[in-house]
Design an enzyme around this catalytic site. Structure first.
Site, PDB file in Angstrom:
ATOM      1  N   HIS A   1      -1.887   7.607  13.262  1.00 47.19           N
ATOM      2  CA  HIS A   1      -3.375   8.171  13.692  1.00 47.19           C
ATOM      3  C   HIS A   1      -3.993   8.318  15.205  1.00 47.19           C
ATOM      4  O   HIS A   1      -4.455   8.965  15.742  1.00 47.19           O
ATOM      5  CB  HIS A   1      -4.274   8.230  12.420  1.00 47.19           C
ATOM      6  CG  HIS A   1      -4.960   8.880  12.021  1.00 47.19           C
ATOM      7  ND1 HIS A   1      -6.650   8.587  11.678  1.00 47.19           N
ATOM      8  CD2 HIS A   1      -5.087  10.318  12.954  1.00 47.19           C
ATOM      9  CE1 HIS A   1      -6.969  10.026  11.128  1.00 47.19           C
ATOM     10  NE2 HIS A   1      -6.492  10.808  11.848  1.00 47.19           N
TER      11      HIS A   1
ATOM     12  N   HIS B   1      -2.757   4.364  10.644  1.00 46.18           N
ATOM     13  CA  HIS B   1      -3.951   4.245  10.544  1.00 46.18           C
ATOM     14  C   HIS B   1      -3.493   4.602  12.486  1.00 46.18           C
ATOM     15  O   HIS B   1      -3.684   4.534  13.054  1.00 46.18           O
ATOM     16  CB  HIS B   1      -4.531   2.650  10.670  1.00 46.18           C
ATOM     17  CG  HIS B   1      -4.907   2.244   8.753  1.00 46.18           C
ATOM     18  ND1 HIS B   1      -5.824   3.610   8.985  1.00 46.18           N
ATOM     19  CD2 HIS B   1      -5.241   2.317   8.302  1.00 46.18           C
ATOM     20  CE1 HIS B   1      -6.962   3.665   7.954  1.00 46.18           C
ATOM     21  NE2 HIS B   1      -6.549   2.957   7.395  1.00 46.18           N
TER      22      HIS B   1
ATOM     23  N   HIS C   1       0.810   0.354   5.292  1.00 48.77           N
ATOM     24  CA  HIS C   1      -0.232   1.614   5.570  1.00 48.77           C
ATOM     25  C   HIS C   1      -1.137   1.533   6.963  1.00 48.77           C
ATOM     26  O   HIS C   1      -1.616   2.438   7.076  1.00 48.77           O
ATOM     27  CB  HIS C   1      -1.426   0.827   4.436  1.00 48.77           C
ATOM     28  CG  HIS C   1      -2.821   0.769   4.503  1.00 48.77           C
ATOM     29  ND1 HIS C   1      -3.087   1.502   3.416  1.00 48.77           N
ATOM     30  CD2 HIS C   1      -3.977   0.783   5.312  1.00 48.77           C
ATOM     31  CE1 HIS C   1      -4.818   1.975   3.784  1.00 48.77           C
ATOM     32  NE2 HIS C   1      -5.011   0.901   4.633  1.00 48.77           N
ATOM     33  N   GLU C   2      -1.234   0.112   7.422  1.00 45.12           N
ATOM     34  CA  GLU C   2      -1.901  -0.250   8.560  1.00 45.12           C
ATOM     35  C   GLU C   2      -0.487   0.659  10.069  1.00 45.12           C
ATOM     36  O   GLU C   2      -1.628   1.053  10.746  1.00 45.12           O
ATOM     37  CB  GLU C   2      -1.781  -2.026   9.541  1.00 45.12           C
ATOM     38  CG  GLU C   2      -2.263  -2.313   8.001  1.00 45.12           C
ATOM     39  CD  GLU C   2      -3.898  -1.593   7.505  1.00 45.12           C
ATOM     40  OE1 GLU C   2      -4.654  -1.565   8.680  1.00 45.12           O
ATOM     41  OE2 GLU C   2      -4.197  -2.325   6.800  1.00 45.12           O
TER      42      GLU C   2
END
Length: 688
Positions: free
Chosen positions: A484, A481, A477-478
């Protein structure tokens, strides 16, 4: 900017963390503030007849760059290496920084020039990404109150400073209350049921704390969770649960008054801006557009999930009654919920989540994650040797390259394990946004710099850090980010990477979690830390079979947090008028709380997501479920076209990850999927 002896001002890409000192904070931020004020003053005093895009919007874009970089380093350092001198230095400068940022859109001379240029004939020639910057900046200023009378602008600026200080104190109380509690267990019999790794970690924790015997438990998640799930000793579970539930609720770390202060300040801000409530202030330019629409989305999900949620609650109560020989089915105590849920999962699915842990040593997880990113997105992550300076010995540094061109796209730090000086949870942040082609500065391409942090299971002597499957999802998940940010190709820095609508920002992170459930991708990294063997097929089948075990309960838990958040910020006056704000919000979300006796308290006084930042996830916690709809729907393309299909991955990179806020979020999503998002994939994945 030339080399500075102050590490917070040094423009070097590799930050000199080893020489950072608390006494550097005030001079660094004071200098950066002075430069930013001078830059704003220059824009705000230029002759109205000489305005240009470069002298207004671009100049404003660059005016606060040094301050943003320096303050970002300070706040990051404080989040991972908190100590009294640093906290004092940070909190001394926090009001000045907050007041400055609040004052920018409320500067009438500055706004006059921005508005004058935006309404001029020359502005019509501004196109592309520069047009996006112009429109977003004008919208930012109007949303912040630029058109208000002077008295209201002055009050808004003061409000921002007050909010910054109150939310910082809330966050400190959560951290301090968490760190203030420990339990030393001397009798090993009380640890019956605990996995060996949890006992080893508790023993190591006691030794680090200077104890020659016993097992030390804290309220940090890797210590707390195994007790709540596996400890046979109900009194032990109750002791840890009661301490955890009291975080932020007892002196000297009681957040009750701060919750009221923060809600009142936000409500006052909304009133000054002419909005009925804070949720409408926050959501005006997000995908949901209004508090009412966000609340309707949350309540729709709740209605669709309610029947399954109640069925799961009843099933757990009946299971415990049958296992204990109780004559009547009754409510479980809150400290029994996770324990009996794990018993039920093992009973129904013959699946023990702890059996997966040996297959997830953190280094292999990271290697597999990087290989996945190479296959899907065409990027290569490599550890830097020798590593630059870091803020703690456990921190590692990596570079990210484009696989085809070999060009360095960015670099990042990882910091995965808990410390008393580090805030809880997991997060991604960025420290530097590099130059990209098309920048009006004409500067050469430079790398981005980011970081990912967590509070995952630490290693113990003689054994690597072995993660739970949920922790593996957190790592993925991290990293989503982080991609991105690092894959951003927007030449305007403030429009790059994660600077997007808050209910869109979780799409790149949450979509990565999907690969944690696929055999094809798990085989890249899920290998036993001693034998190197992959997850056995029966264990994998049990894991997948148990994926939706009590999924409605998990989903409703997220919905309850989202509804609590929205109600507090839509109807603040009613809650502020309540004698007991916790009791009032609990009554309004009771149908979404797991039935228990005594009742489960809400997260009100330890809910960092919505109360540890002037805005943060306030009125925006629904974003996790909003983005879950997006990520489940978007992942159907990979399921159809191939989990490692580079064409699909490159399209996601080009149309979502690289474009930041270059266009509205809904437009970016349609560009990738060819249509608007559909809800069904999310509900199907949840088994609801």
């Amino acid at each position: 900017m030339p080399f500075s002896p102050n590490p917070f001002l040094d423009p070097a890409f590799e930050i000199r963390w080893a020489v950072c000192r608390a006494e550097h904070v005030e001079p660094a931020i004071s200098e950066a503030l002075a430069q930013a004020r001078a830059a704003i003053e220059k824009i705000a005093t230029q002759p109205l007849g000489e305005l240009s895009f470069a002298s207004t919007f671009l100049a404003l874009e660059q005016a606060t760059e040094l301050l943003g970089t320096a303050w970002g380093r300070v706040t990051h350092w404080q989040s991972v290496a908190d100590h009294p001198e640093l906290r004092e230095a940070h909190n001394k400068m926090l009001p000045q920084v907050s007041e400055f940022y609040a004052s920018v859109p409320l500067n009438p001379e500055l706004w006059q020039r921005l508005k004058a240029f935006s309404e001029s004939g020359v502005a019509s020639s501004v196109q592309g990404i520069e047009r996006r910057l112009l429109e977003e900046t004008v919208a930012d200023f109007r949303q912040a109150g630029a058109d208000l009378p002077e008295a209201q602008r002055t009050r808004l600026a003061a409000l921002q400073s007050e909010l910054a200080q109150a939310t910082q104190k809330y966050s400190e109380n959560v951290l301090d209350a968490t760190n203030a509690w420990e339990l030393i267990v001397e009798d090993e019999a009380r640890l019956a049921g605990l996995p060996e790794h949890a006992k080893d970690a508790a023993r190591a924790s006691a030794q680090r704390a200077g104890r020659t015997s016993g097992w030390r438990f804290t309220l940090h998640q890797p210590s707390l969770e195994p007790v709540m799930v596996y400890a046979e000793d109900e009194a032990l579970r109750r002791e840890l649960w009661e301490a955890s539930a009291a975080v932020g609720a007892r002196e000297p770390h009681d957040n009750t008054a701060l919750v009221r202060q923060i809600l009142a300040l936000r409500a006052e801000k909304a009133a000054l801006l002419g909005k009925p409530h804070f949720a409408d202030v926050v959501l005006e330019r997000r995908m949901a557009q209004s508090g009412a629409q966000a609340l309707a989305f949350v309540e729709d999900l709740a209605a669709r999930t309610s029947e399954a949620f109640l069925r799961e609650a009843r099933e757990l109560e009946e299971f415990k009654a049958a296992q204990t020989g109780a004559s009547e089915v009754g409510r479980l105590a809150p400290w029994d919920l996770a324990f009996w849920a794990e018993k039920l999962r093992q009973h129904k699915h013959a699946f023990d989540a702890e059996a997966l842990r040996p297959y997830f040593p953190i280094e292999r997880v990271l290697e597999g994650l990087f290989e996945l990113a190479r296959r899907v997105f065409g990027v290569v992550a490599r550890p830097r040797e020798p590593a630059p300076e870091v803020w703690h010995a456990e921190v590692k540094f990596y570079d990210l390259f484009d696989e085809k061109s070999g060009e360095q796209l960015g670099s990042f730090y990882t910091d995965w394990h808990p410390r008393d000086s580090k805030r809880g949870g997991a997060w991604m942040n960025y420290l530097c946004t590099g130059e990209r082609p098309g920048s009006t500065r004409g500067a050469p391409r430079t790398p981005h710099l980011g970081l990912i942090c967590g509070n995952l299971t630490p290693p113990v002597e003689g054994r690597p850090a072995l993660l739970t499957h949920r922790e593996v999802e957190t790592v993925f998940h991290e990293f989503g980010h982080l991609l991105h940010h690092l894959l951003g190709e927007v030449p305007i820095k403030s429009l790059n990477g994660v600077n997007v609508a808050w209910d869109f920002v979780e799409l790149p992170s949450q979509i990565m979690e999907n690969w944690c459930w696929e055999r094809e991708s798990l085989d890249l990294f899920a290998r036993h830390y001693e034998t190197g063997e992959p997850i056995p097929e029966p264990l994998f089948a049990a894991m997948v079979g148990a994926r939706n075990f009590r999924s409605a309960t998990f989903l409703v838990r997220q919905i309850s947090l989202a509804k609590l958040d929205l109600l507090l910020h839509i109807d603040s006056a009613r809650y502020l008028a309540a004698a007991d704000i916790e009791a009032a919000i609990r009554a309004d979300t009771a149908a979404l709380l797991v039935p228990a006796d005594p009742p489960v308290p809400t997260a009100l006084r330890r809910f960092n997501h919505i109360f540890s930042d002037p805005v943060g996830y306030a009125a925006g916690y629904y974003s996790y479920q909003w983005a879950a709809v997006l990520d489940a729907d978007a992942f159907t393309r990979f399921q159809r076209e191939g989990l490692f299909n580079q064409k699909t991955g490159r399209e996601f990179r080009q149309k979502i990850l690289s474009r930041g806020n270059a266009a509205p979020a809904a437009e970016l999503y349609r560009d990738f999927m060819g249509r608007d998002p559909e809800l069904q994939a999310h509900l199907t994945r949840q088994g609801v």
